[in-house]
Design a protein around this motif. Structure first.
Motif, short mmCIF file in Angstrom:
data_model
loop_
_atom_site.label_atom_id
_atom_site.label_comp_id
_atom_site.label_asym_id
_atom_site.label_seq_id
_atom_site.Cartn_x
_atom_site.Cartn_y
_atom_site.Cartn_z
N ILE B 193 -12.76 -2.30 -9.75
CA ILE B 193 -13.99 -3.00 -10.14
C ILE B 193 -14.03 -4.36 -9.47
N GLY B 194 -15.02 -4.54 -8.64
CA GLY B 194 -15.16 -5.82 -7.96
C GLY B 194 -15.96 -6.80 -8.79
N VAL B 195 -15.72 -8.07 -8.57
CA VAL B 195 -16.47 -9.11 -9.28
C VAL B 195 -17.14 -10.03 -8.27
N ILE B 196 -18.44 -10.21 -8.45
CA ILE B 196 -19.11 -11.28 -7.71
C ILE B 196 -19.33 -12.39 -8.71
N ALA B 197 -18.46 -13.37 -8.64
CA ALA B 197 -18.44 -14.41 -9.66
C ALA B 197 -19.43 -15.51 -9.33
N GLY B 198 -19.61 -16.40 -10.28
CA GLY B 198 -20.46 -17.56 -10.06
C GLY B 198 -19.69 -18.67 -9.37
N LEU B 199 -20.21 -19.85 -9.42
CA LEU B 199 -19.53 -20.99 -8.81
C LEU B 199 -18.18 -21.23 -9.50
N SER B 242 -21.20 -8.33 -1.53
CA SER B 242 -21.03 -6.93 -1.89
C SER B 242 -20.46 -6.14 -0.71
N GLU B 243 -20.83 -6.54 0.47
CA GLU B 243 -20.30 -5.84 1.65
C GLU B 243 -18.77 -5.85 1.63
N LYS B 247 -16.38 -2.56 1.11
CA LYS B 247 -15.41 -2.19 2.15
C LYS B 247 -13.99 -2.16 1.59
N ALA B 248 -13.76 -2.96 0.56
CA ALA B 248 -12.44 -2.97 -0.07
C ALA B 248 -12.26 -1.78 -1.00
N GLY B 249 -13.30 -0.98 -1.15
CA GLY B 249 -13.16 0.26 -1.89
C GLY B 249 -13.49 0.23 -3.37
N VAL B 250 -14.23 -0.76 -3.81
CA VAL B 250 -14.57 -0.79 -5.23
C VAL B 250 -15.58 0.32 -5.55
N THR B 251 -15.52 0.83 -6.78
CA THR B 251 -16.51 1.83 -7.20
C THR B 251 -17.50 1.21 -8.17
N HIS B 357 -8.77 6.09 -0.51
CA HIS B 357 -9.48 5.21 0.41
C HIS B 357 -8.90 3.80 0.34
N GLU B 358 -8.73 3.37 -0.92
CA GLU B 358 -8.20 2.03 -1.14
C GLU B 358 -6.80 1.92 -0.55
N THR B 359 -6.02 2.98 -0.76
CA THR B 359 -4.66 2.98 -0.25
C THR B 359 -4.67 2.84 1.27
N ARG B 360 -5.58 3.56 1.86
CA ARG B 360 -5.69 3.52 3.31
C ARG B 360 -5.98 2.10 3.82
N SER B 361 -6.88 1.47 3.17
CA SER B 361 -7.36 0.20 3.73
C SER B 361 -6.36 -0.93 3.63
#
Lengths: 361, 361
Positions: B193-199, B242-243, B247-251, B357-361
DNA sequence: TTGAAAGCGATACCAC
DNA sequence: GTGGTATCGCTTTCAA
């Protein structure tokens, strides 16, 4: 609380002198004045505004009644009132009817009796607080039943109007805005312009259609009533009605609010029509979403802040007994915001083919 | 204006008696009372609230200072204050700092000195109007420098907090909300799980990351700092960040506000990724747009109305000298709104492939 | 130049 | 039960 009495004791002068100094009135020696002032500052004196307005019989305060503070238009109007009041040394007191939470969004659900009672009760309170005038902010431009208080205290209506034409109001010019939108589309080469209008009974709808027709007439484009469809201001309706218009061969659509325009975008996305290329689209209201959707939506920005300012100026003019220049019904111009959804001018080719298409259908 | 004196004349009783009747005090015969009441109604009497509060030394009025009335959170908080005040027979007076219009959106542009002067001036006016307490509404949850007035009059901070921990405040629970969002995503089978955090410097950011980490730990998922990227709350940033995450493999992506989440949708639309199917997405704030975008955005709804109510309850408790139950820092829970962007639970298959995928990267 | 005093509208104490 | 009156904090008139 520090009072002028305490200041007068500490300064060894009378309260009358203190009052004069504090109000910058003449007849006090500079020496005494400075002395009093320094003591007032030292004691951190703050005048009791209630006592002052009781004595003076003047509160320098306006009442604001909002139909609903949480509707998108209201805060900006209040901002305008705030700025103008501040510049004139006036205060204001806010009263919120909370119509939406009380009755829901649907105007039909409003029990007029109940609502009038509520307005009267808020007005009573405002009068008890000695306001000098009341600005009433509607949450959409509808006619407001005149209140029984209009003889007691001046009213100005903002974003709505009274059924009594003598009562002043400040609104925006729907017709002019619609004219400009239509003219802009015509300038881009569109001649088959569909309209997704608002509710039939809304004054917004009527005036926007008028402006649309006016632009058509001005440009010698015959008005085709079948290209004007009435919606309910909701997104879904934009979706469904756009289908009909597009099948009728329009190259541009003027939706009477942003929400229905978003519905048009929905339809186009689903059917492979490129808004801004295959179809020109205009909304109305400049809601936040219009800048965020894809493509971004051309729309009409409402002069909310200015409505607040003008309503306040009008009120203060009335209170001062000035001649009201420009009449009692003020109509402020909107501004057109062009974004991606309008697209480039239509090529001659395309317009021709569209016309033949229309002929066929 | 009708006064009790006029009533007393017309009713042939003393003003003392009129006052007693009007205030429902005992010691008046029913006959006299009825008589006085009917005359008061007949004359359309309205008490002068200024005179009353002058005499009583009690205004039953709260002051509200808003940092900016036109910011999306403020009107609903005021609505909550309004409702609670109404239920308790309290009034309120609004004062608007208009910070955004004065200084723009960027906190760095704010001249602290200038701003403090402004706050002090509004506070002075409020005190001059004899308010009993002041509720300060921030336009985002930041620390507010304590005012020099906090000894003179009780303050409650809503949607922000004072750097002085003894001053009461009402906020919402960022951490809990973030925990619940993350847990929900985990329950659907997401582990990356990726996070796009605030400032970075925002307390919202800190607490939401804390809640996110807490949920990961609880579920034995290792925290990968590379999956937490800091944004600036703006849509574009959501697009760009998000890109990297994808690319880092988050779902799944948890954006710290709706605007950045919309940026994620932008990116996915452009790159053929289906939000709600290929990627789960959560925003925060429940802005209007979150219900209008495509797909509709799962998000976190802020308890704005409740913040207003609780701040007012807290204030009235303090004014009444009650024991403050629940402490001086109130944290209200948010509610999770699930819409299309979260999608269905991840299939085992997919999760596995993503992991490899994540393992690969 | 200064201050005593009346009074804005309402409340509440106390005497009758 | 009823009413006279002092008072809240301030402004303003008028006399000194």
């Amino acid at each position: 609380m520090v009072t002028i009495r305490e200041i007068s004791k500490k300064a060894n002068v009378s309260i009358a002198t203190v009052s004069k100094v504090l109000n910058g009135k003449p007849g006090v020696s500079k020496f005494t004045a400075d002395h009093v002032l320094s003591i007032a500052r030292e004691l951190n004196y703050r005048p009791n505004l209630n006592a002052r307005s009781l004595k003076k019989g003047q509160s320098q305060t306006l009442g604001i009644i909002t139909e609903d503070l949480t509707v998108f238009n209201t805060p900006d109007i209040i901002d305008g009132i705030d700025v103008y009041c501040e510049s004139q040394g006036y205060h204001y007191i806010l009263s919120n009817l909370r119509l939406n939470k009380r009755y829901g969004n649907h105007p039909d659900d409003i029990d007029i009796k109940e609502c009038t009672k509520l307005i009267n009760s808020l007005t009573d309170t405002l009068l008890s607080k000695q306001v000098n005038g009341i600005i009433y902010i509607g949450c959409h431009s509808h006619a407001v039943v005149p209140t029984k208080y209009s003889n007691e205290i001046p009213f100005v209506y903002a974003y709505c109007y009274s059924t009594n034409p003598k009562i002043p109001s400040v609104m925006y010019d729907d017709q002019k805005a619609a004219f400009e939108v239509t003219q802009l589309l015509i300038n881009k080469g569109h001649t088959h312009i569909g309209v997704i209008a608002g509710l039939r009974e809304s004054i917004h709808t009527t005036n926007r259609i008028l402006g649309y027709q006016e632009a058509l007439y001005t440009n010698n484009i015959p008005y085709n009533p079948r290209l004007t469809l009435y919606g309910n201001w909701e997104r879904d309706e934009g979706y469904y009605l756009s289908e009909e218009l597009i099948k009728a061969g329009v190259t541009a659509i003027f939706a009477h609010n942003d929400l229905m325009a978003i519905g048009v975008i929905d339809y186009c996305n689903k059917h492979g029509i490129q808004v801004g290329k295959d179809l020109s689209l205009f909304g109305f209201d400049n809601r936040e979403i219009s800048a965020y959707c894809h493509p971004t939506l051309s729309t009409v920005s409402l002069p909310l802040f200015e409505i607040g300012q003008h309503a306040t100026r009008l009120m203060l003019d009335i209170l001062a007994g000035h001649n009201i220049e420009g009449g009692l019904k003020i109509m402020l111009p909107c501004s057109i915001i062009e974004r991606e959804s309008t697209g480039l001018p239509v090529s001659k080719e395309k317009n021709k083919s569209e016309e033949s298409h229309e002929t066929r259908s």
